[in-house]
Design an enzyme around this catalytic site. Structure first.
Site, short mmCIF file in Angstrom:
data_model
loop_
_atom_site.label_atom_id
_atom_site.label_comp_id
_atom_site.label_asym_id
_atom_site.label_seq_id
_atom_site.Cartn_x
_atom_site.Cartn_y
_atom_site.Cartn_z
N GLU A 151 15.45 -17.26 17.07
CA GLU A 151 16.54 -18.10 17.58
C GLU A 151 17.76 -17.98 16.65
O GLU A 151 18.91 -17.94 17.10
CB GLU A 151 16.06 -19.55 17.70
CG GLU A 151 16.77 -20.36 18.77
CD GLU A 151 18.15 -20.82 18.35
OE1 GLU A 151 19.08 -20.81 19.19
OE2 GLU A 151 18.33 -21.19 17.18
N LEU A 154 18.13 -27.97 9.63
CA LEU A 154 17.52 -27.78 10.95
C LEU A 154 16.08 -28.28 10.87
O LEU A 154 15.40 -28.03 9.88
CB LEU A 154 17.50 -26.28 11.32
CG LEU A 154 18.83 -25.63 11.67
CD1 LEU A 154 18.61 -24.15 11.98
CD2 LEU A 154 19.49 -26.33 12.86
N1 LIG Z 1 20.41 -27.45 15.95
C1 LIG Z 1 21.61 -26.92 15.80
O1 LIG Z 1 22.03 -26.02 16.58
C2 LIG Z 1 22.50 -27.38 14.69
C3 LIG Z 1 23.75 -26.79 14.48
C4 LIG Z 1 24.55 -27.24 13.43
C5 LIG Z 1 24.09 -28.27 12.61
N2 LIG Z 1 22.87 -28.81 12.85
C6 LIG Z 1 22.37 -29.92 12.03
O2 LIG Z 1 23.24 -31.05 12.24
C7 LIG Z 1 23.26 -31.83 11.01
C8 LIG Z 1 24.70 -31.99 10.57
O3 LIG Z 1 25.45 -32.68 11.57
P1 LIG Z 1 26.36 -33.96 11.19
O4 LIG Z 1 26.81 -34.57 12.47
O5 LIG Z 1 25.61 -34.78 10.21
O6 LIG Z 1 27.57 -33.30 10.37
P2 LIG Z 1 28.65 -32.15 10.73
O7 LIG Z 1 29.19 -32.38 12.09
O8 LIG Z 1 28.10 -30.81 10.39
O9 LIG Z 1 29.75 -32.45 9.60
C9 LIG Z 1 30.30 -33.74 9.48
C10 LIG Z 1 31.48 -33.67 8.54
O10 LIG Z 1 32.54 -32.95 9.14
C11 LIG Z 1 33.78 -33.50 8.74
N3 LIG Z 1 34.46 -34.04 9.90
C12 LIG Z 1 33.93 -34.66 10.99
N4 LIG Z 1 34.88 -35.04 11.85
C13 LIG Z 1 36.06 -34.63 11.31
C14 LIG Z 1 37.42 -34.72 11.75
N5 LIG Z 1 37.77 -35.33 12.90
N6 LIG Z 1 38.37 -34.20 10.96
C15 LIG Z 1 38.05 -33.60 9.79
N7 LIG Z 1 36.77 -33.47 9.33
C16 LIG Z 1 35.79 -33.99 10.09
C17 LIG Z 1 33.45 -34.61 7.75
O11 LIG Z 1 33.40 -34.01 6.46
P3 LIG Z 1 33.74 -34.84 5.10
O12 LIG Z 1 32.64 -35.84 4.96
O13 LIG Z 1 33.75 -33.79 4.04
O14 LIG Z 1 35.09 -35.46 5.34
C18 LIG Z 1 32.06 -35.03 8.20
O15 LIG Z 1 31.32 -35.69 7.20
C19 LIG Z 1 22.41 -31.07 10.00
O16 LIG Z 1 21.09 -31.60 10.02
C20 LIG Z 1 22.42 -29.66 10.54
O17 LIG Z 1 21.29 -28.90 10.12
C21 LIG Z 1 22.08 -28.40 13.86
#
Ligand SMILES: NC(=O)c1ccc[n+]([C@@H]2O[C@H](COP(=O)([O-])OP(=O)(O)OC[C@H]3O[C@@H](n4cnc5c(N)ncnc54)[C@H](OP(=O)(O)O)[C@@H]3O)[C@@H](O)[C@H]2O)c1
Length: 172
Positions: free
Chosen positions: A30, A23
């Site tokens: 929050e 984050l």
């Molecule tokens: N501000 C907020 O409210 C909030 C909330 C949550 C997260 N975040 C932030 O968001 C960032 C992470 O987001 P992100 O988009 O990089 O990653 P993410 O959505 O958390 O995870 C992505 C991973 O999910 C798996 N995945 C995605 N699509 C899939 C599907 N169709 N089927 C199966 N598995 C699937 C894959 O894992 P594998 O690579 O293992 O296959 C992919 O690498 C971080 O910085 C986190 O801190 C912020």
């Protein structure tokens, strides 16, 4: 078994939600709001199911995962991946359909890839969005809120010396 499906997210003025797998901000109140919304159930016998991408799971410090008092589900394409204390699924639809009658509601908690998938679903019930009135350096962004949700309800706001934010709810 039909469950309500919600997304819950905090985003800054540019829809930024993450940076370097974490984050971009630290706002304890929050985080507490997130914990309260995703944990609370009307039926004390039930829990909520939270669904997150593998990157988001890994962003939670190990002592805090699985997130307590909720059933944790992690999405990954890696068939070998193990998340201690959580169940892994390789498909969002399967994860959603894993909810049985011990589950009250489903909360999709991120990150960017998983929000994109759930926003495309016509069975998404609502979106809890915390709007943070700041801009941060981000590398992950919230997809556009689907138009069918219309104007959000303002559930209130908070501010301290460093930041102000509003809790919004987009319902159908
Ligand atoms: N501000 C907020 O409210 C909030 C909330 C949550 C997260 N975040 C932030 O968001 C960032 C992470 O987001 P992100 O988009 O990089 O990653 P993410 O959505 O958390 O995870 C992505 C991973 O999910 C798996 N995945 C995605 N699509 C899939 C599907 N169709 N089927 C199966 N598995 C699937 C894959 O894992 P594998 O690579 O293992 O296959 C992919 O690498 C971080 O910085 C986190 O801190 C912020």
């Amino acid at each position: 078994m039909e469950h309500n499906i919600y997304a819950i997210v905090a985003a800054d003025e540019n829809n930024g939600i993450g940076k370097d797998g974490k984050l971009p901000w630290h706002i304890p109140n929050e985080l507490k709001y997130f914990q309260d919304v995703t944990t609370k159930t009307e039926d004390p016998e039930k829990q909520n199911l939270i669904i997150m991408g593998r990157t988001t799971w890994e962003s939670v410090p190990p002592p805090h995962r699985p997130l307590k008092d909720r059933k944790n589900v992690v999405l990954t394409r890696n068939p070998e991946y193990q998340a201690d204390g959580a169940e892994t699924f390789h498909d969002l639809d399967e994860a959603i359909h894993s909810a049985d009658d011990s589950i009250e509601s489903i909360y999709v908690i991120g990150g960017g890839q998983v929000f994109k998938m759930v926003f495309e679903r016509s069975d998404l019930t609502g979106i809890f969005l915390t709007q943070i009135h700041q801009s941060h350096d981000c590398d992950t962004f919230l997809p556009e809120i689907p138009q069918r949700f219309g104007e959000p309800k303002n559930l209130g706001g908070e501010e301290n010396d460093e930041v102000s934010y509003n809790y919004l709810y987009y319902g159908r």
